[in-house]
Design a protein around this motif. Sequence first.
Motif, mmCIF file in Angstrom:
data_model
loop_
_atom_site.group_PDB
_atom_site.id
_atom_site.type_symbol
_atom_site.label_atom_id
_atom_site.label_comp_id
_atom_site.label_asym_id
_atom_site.label_seq_id
_atom_site.Cartn_x
_atom_site.Cartn_y
_atom_site.Cartn_z
ATOM 1 N N GLN A 815 0.832 -1.207 0.000
ATOM 2 C CA GLN A 815 0.000 0.000 0.000
ATOM 3 C C GLN A 815 0.869 1.260 0.000
ATOM 4 O OE1 GLN A 815 -2.203 -1.052 3.545
ATOM 5 N NE2 GLN A 815 -4.089 -1.378 2.358
ATOM 6 N N ASP A 816 1.950 1.224 0.781
ATOM 7 C CA ASP A 816 2.874 2.359 0.801
ATOM 8 C C ASP A 816 3.464 2.601 -0.580
ATOM 9 O OD1 ASP A 816 2.462 2.616 3.537
ATOM 10 O OD2 ASP A 816 4.267 1.494 4.082
ATOM 11 N N ALA A 817 3.971 1.531 -1.190
ATOM 12 C CA ALA A 817 4.627 1.667 -2.494
ATOM 13 C C ALA A 817 3.665 2.183 -3.550
ATOM 14 C CB ALA A 817 5.222 0.328 -2.922
ATOM 15 N N GLU A 818 2.398 1.796 -3.448
ATOM 16 C CA GLU A 818 1.420 2.202 -4.453
ATOM 17 C C GLU A 818 0.979 3.655 -4.315
ATOM 18 O OE1 GLU A 818 -1.514 -0.839 -4.008
ATOM 19 O OE2 GLU A 818 -0.273 -2.369 -4.985
ATOM 20 N N THR A 819 1.471 4.353 -3.264
ATOM 21 C CA THR A 819 1.222 5.793 -3.177
ATOM 22 C C THR A 819 2.181 6.575 -4.070
ATOM 23 O OG1 THR A 819 2.739 6.075 -1.285
ATOM 24 C CG2 THR A 819 0.424 5.552 -0.786
ATOM 25 N N VAL A 820 3.221 5.927 -4.561
ATOM 26 C CA VAL A 820 4.147 6.562 -5.490
ATOM 27 C C VAL A 820 3.469 6.685 -6.844
ATOM 28 C CG1 VAL A 820 6.407 6.374 -6.625
ATOM 29 C CG2 VAL A 820 6.136 5.667 -4.231
ATOM 30 N N ASP A 821 3.489 7.885 -7.430
ATOM 31 C CA ASP A 821 2.737 8.135 -8.661
ATOM 32 C C ASP A 821 3.087 7.160 -9.773
ATOM 33 O OD1 ASP A 821 1.398 10.207 -7.502
ATOM 34 O OD2 ASP A 821 2.762 11.767 -8.250
ATOM 35 N N ALA A 822 4.352 6.781 -9.893
ATOM 36 C CA ALA A 822 4.779 5.930 -11.005
ATOM 37 C C ALA A 822 4.389 4.478 -10.829
ATOM 38 C CB ALA A 822 6.297 6.032 -11.181
ATOM 39 N N VAL A 823 3.967 4.081 -9.635
ATOM 40 C CA VAL A 823 3.702 2.672 -9.328
ATOM 41 C C VAL A 823 2.219 2.357 -9.513
ATOM 42 C CG1 VAL A 823 3.732 0.902 -7.526
ATOM 43 C CG2 VAL A 823 5.651 2.498 -7.744
ATOM 44 N N ALA A 824 1.924 1.418 -10.404
ATOM 45 C CA ALA A 824 0.547 0.982 -10.613
ATOM 46 C C ALA A 824 0.146 -0.101 -9.614
ATOM 47 C CB ALA A 824 0.379 0.453 -12.035
ATOM 48 N N ARG A 825 1.058 -1.009 -9.318
ATOM 49 C CA ARG A 825 0.779 -2.115 -8.404
ATOM 50 C C ARG A 825 2.096 -2.611 -7.843
ATOM 51 N NH1 ARG A 825 -2.975 -7.072 -10.359
ATOM 52 N NH2 ARG A 825 -1.463 -6.992 -12.069
ATOM 53 N N ALA A 826 2.083 -3.153 -6.623
ATOM 54 C CA ALA A 826 3.328 -3.566 -5.983
ATOM 55 C C ALA A 826 3.151 -4.901 -5.286
ATOM 56 C CB ALA A 826 3.792 -2.516 -4.973
ATOM 57 N N ALA A 827 4.271 -5.609 -5.127
ATOM 58 C CA ALA A 827 4.332 -6.840 -4.337
ATOM 59 C C ALA A 827 5.543 -6.755 -3.428
ATOM 60 C CB ALA A 827 4.434 -8.060 -5.238
ATOM 61 N N ALA A 828 5.345 -7.017 -2.140
ATOM 62 C CA ALA A 828 6.454 -7.062 -1.190
ATOM 63 C C ALA A 828 6.752 -8.520 -0.891
ATOM 64 C CB ALA A 828 6.096 -6.320 0.093
ATOM 65 N N VAL A 829 7.998 -8.935 -1.079
ATOM 66 C CA VAL A 829 8.368 -10.345 -0.920
ATOM 67 C C VAL A 829 9.665 -10.447 -0.127
ATOM 68 C CG1 VAL A 829 7.223 -11.047 -3.054
ATOM 69 C CG2 VAL A 829 9.630 -10.383 -3.122
ATOM 70 N N GLY A 830 9.912 -11.636 0.404
ATOM 71 C CA GLY A 830 11.132 -11.896 1.153
ATOM 72 C C GLY A 830 12.119 -12.705 0.330
ATOM 73 N N VAL A 831 13.385 -12.354 0.449
ATOM 74 C CA VAL A 831 14.461 -13.067 -0.229
ATOM 75 C C VAL A 831 15.489 -13.480 0.811
ATOM 76 C CG1 VAL A 831 16.351 -12.879 -1.897
ATOM 77 C CG2 VAL A 831 14.119 -11.864 -2.423
ATOM 78 N N GLY A 832 15.883 -14.738 0.779
ATOM 79 C CA GLY A 832 16.876 -15.228 1.720
ATOM 80 C C GLY A 832 16.329 -16.315 2.613
ATOM 81 N N PRO A 833 17.151 -16.821 3.544
ATOM 82 C CA PRO A 833 16.716 -17.922 4.414
ATOM 83 C C PRO A 833 15.713 -17.474 5.468
ATOM 84 C CG PRO A 833 18.912 -17.161 5.040
ATOM 85 C CD PRO A 833 18.550 -16.441 3.777
ATOM 86 N N VAL A 834 14.885 -18.415 5.919
ATOM 87 C CA VAL A 834 13.882 -18.128 6.942
ATOM 88 C C VAL A 834 14.558 -17.561 8.186
ATOM 89 C CG1 VAL A 834 12.157 -19.148 8.480
ATOM 90 C CG2 VAL A 834 12.301 -19.887 6.094
ATOM 91 N N GLY A 835 14.008 -16.485 8.685
ATOM 92 C CA GLY A 835 14.554 -15.830 9.869
ATOM 93 C C GLY A 835 15.567 -14.748 9.556
ATOM 94 N N ARG A 836 16.066 -14.723 8.331
ATOM 95 C CA ARG A 836 17.035 -13.696 7.948
ATOM 96 C C ARG A 836 16.701 -13.123 6.567
ATOM 97 N NH1 ARG A 836 20.333 -17.742 9.670
ATOM 98 N NH2 ARG A 836 21.298 -18.081 7.632
#
Length: 909
Positions: A815-836
Amino acid sequence: MKVTAPGATLPPVGLPGLDPALSRLVAVDGVAADAHATRTWHVLDTGDALAERGIAPVGTIVAVHGNPTWSYLWRALVSTSLQRAEAGRTAWRVVAVDQLEMGFSERSGVRRTLAQRIADLGALVDELGIPGPVVTIGHDWGGPVSLGWAVENRDRLAAVIALNTAVHHPDGAPLPFALRVATARGLLAAGTTGTTAFLDTTLALADLDPAVRSAFRAPYATIARRRGIGGFVADIPATAADESTPALRRMSAGLRRLDVPALLLRGPKDPVFGEGHLDDLTDRLPHADVHRFEGAGHLIAEERPYADVVLDWLDEKVVDAVVPAVGTRRAAAAERRAEARARADAETAAGTQMRDTDRTAEFTGGDTAAGSLWDALDARRDDDDVAVIDMSTSRDGGPLRVSWRQLATRVDEIAAGLDASGVRAGDRVSLLVQPGPTLTAALYACLRIGAVVVVADRGLGIRGLSRAVRGAVPDVVIGEVAGLAAARALGWPGRRISAASLPVAASRALGVDASLSDLARAGRGRVLPAAPAPDADAAVLFTSGSTGPAKGVVYTHAQLTALRDTLAAHFDVTADTGLVTGFAPFALLGPALGTRSATPDMDVSAPRTLTAAAVAAAVRASDARMVFLSPAAVANVVATASGLGADDRAALERVETFLSTGAPVGIDLLRRAQRLMPNAVAHTPYGMTECLLVADVTLPEIERVAGDRGVCVGRPLGTGQVRISAIDADGRATGEPTTDTGVTGEIVISAPHLKRGYFRLYLTDREARRGLPDRWHRTGDVGHLDSDGRLWVEGRLPHVITTADGPVTPVGIEQDAETVDAVARAAAVGVGPVGRQVVVAVVEAGTRRPGLASPALTDAVRASTRQRLAAVLVVPTLPTDIRHNSKIDRTRVAAWADRLLSGENPTAP
């Protein structure tokens, strides 16, 4: 070590996963055709290992392999059972046998039929002095052998378990193709004994480690040692005249008298034992727990962690019955948990969250709905007013209109025709028909006679749809030409009924034996059978498959009726309301609600095809006051609003209630839709296939409470309840369900219209109700409750990002990222091992190529959120599910982001 001698021997040392200390040779007096001889068996036996540790087992698991494997197949069950016993958990002795002529047991040269093998197993069990309780487990042709012993030894039997097996072969039906090849004259000896072809083919059915594959091959190094493989294949009872057919029939008939707990595990990608074999087993053992491991095949024991599944199931279903002391301890523990939960419920009922007087303080789990789903249809059967309008079908210069009288008559005729053609209560009927009058009539006809409707729409994609239909094993498929052609081409089970009358040649080509019109004529004037009971299964509705393979959700008649009542009461639906729906799950509820309904001119399996003009036309034709759309449909309706004429806008101004459900809907999109229907109250109900209505919120309320993290979906409907099970540092929902404010965790729900369970997904069912009372469900969604009892959804449990600072949910960041005018839609994801894990934002920003975002865009997205972002990536389009066209596949996006940040070429996710 290469074994060539015919005598029994111990396996060579060093086979992966096999403890040599558990191998033993057992001399057993021969029985039946092998009487007066002594035969030596190789078995894996944990009995002595348990005794050395001073552990007394509660019973014995007798494990029987099939062809061409050996006891090595059960090594995980052997080792896991010991590990659990050493850890103080329930101890079972496991005896995994090598059948005679197989594995490292003796090669006697005796031809062993099914009856002989059952007798052989009995002699071994007696020689080992196994008194009971005994649990049998079998795979492949070890299934009939183990179940044959079970049927004959009910006094010692505690439970039965089977993996990918069959116990019955219909007269005249061909063997599965793989077995027809293996048993073909001239090929049997060469393929099974003279060469390792049969062995190699079987082992190729799973992705085995080379060392494991070699271990399975170890007992079968020579022609002489492979004769048992050929003998097993030759003994397959394919016809009534085959020698082992009487034993198979005796055993399969005996299963109907077994009332002990039963567990059936299946890998659907099995070329030998199909869904029909599982269906036959469940017919004989209707009380069995069933789980289909989607993606697994014939060698399921090598592809899935079945050992823990089996031992956990025994703990749940068997141990308390066979060991009174254990049962007493568990009952006391369960009572303590129930008391603690009751205290928490009492505290909650006294708190501010429970002030909503429309809800009871505690839902007890009973299905309280009265009447049946077709009550309104019956009440209006003499009414010539319009019941259903199909905007996609033209008749007499306008859309197709069906009156209540016509619909009621058609439902009765088709129902009676189905009954006359042999469709019975409990039979599964797959409906492959677009929403409209034909589907409505067919569905209510099936429900009226107690047939279970299977609804899996084209929105699943052809592979997903095929997997769903085949897995449901329908007795009947009712379809339009496209669906019937797919059924024919993909080999779906069930007799075929066409939605429309077809030419004789087309019917023959599609395997159709009747049309709905034929059934209606046959049913005209016939008396309908008794209506089904409220607790009888009514429907299997498949999920969207947006978070894994689509799951079949089972509803009873009472639960569907409760859904109708909840919808009618909450939205004040009356006979004059009128309903336009472009959302497939609700497209069929108009007759149940007693109000006219219209389906817009669209492809309901592709919501983005719905236009504003199509909605307006449907509203105008039906004089509807309520519009029900999916989020993707809403987006396209708003996008095509410029095509509306004055009459269209006037029609939309008459709408009083607008609903969008199926996925979160952004407030800006709701506002734009509201401007098209300015006099409507916009609602965004929250629900899922498992409970189609959970909570509801209106646009005015969303605007009043804006500012919290996530998507506000409102308060529970009717007597439903919502609680939160807090997530731990690893993103698992481990907290006691609560209504405390601000706790982020898995959303847990209860309602009268909650599903009964999942179709043949025992493990999924168990996880969904883990640690909960009856009639509660873990949704897999994460969120929190605010101080006024409103629910906020923050994403899916599998998408929680486990950072070093704690778990992070994705929706607020998006929701935060989609307040940026250039952003139509966003996905927040995790990269790396569980817990880090680190958080990565992936956005649609008008780029044609995926990759790293520009420095300016990166800075803007980072500045929009308080969450620290490791990177900002851009894609042309974020992948979404097929049915809703709106649920972002964050798992796929996360895997893509990980690859890109690891240096791979930036291809589309």
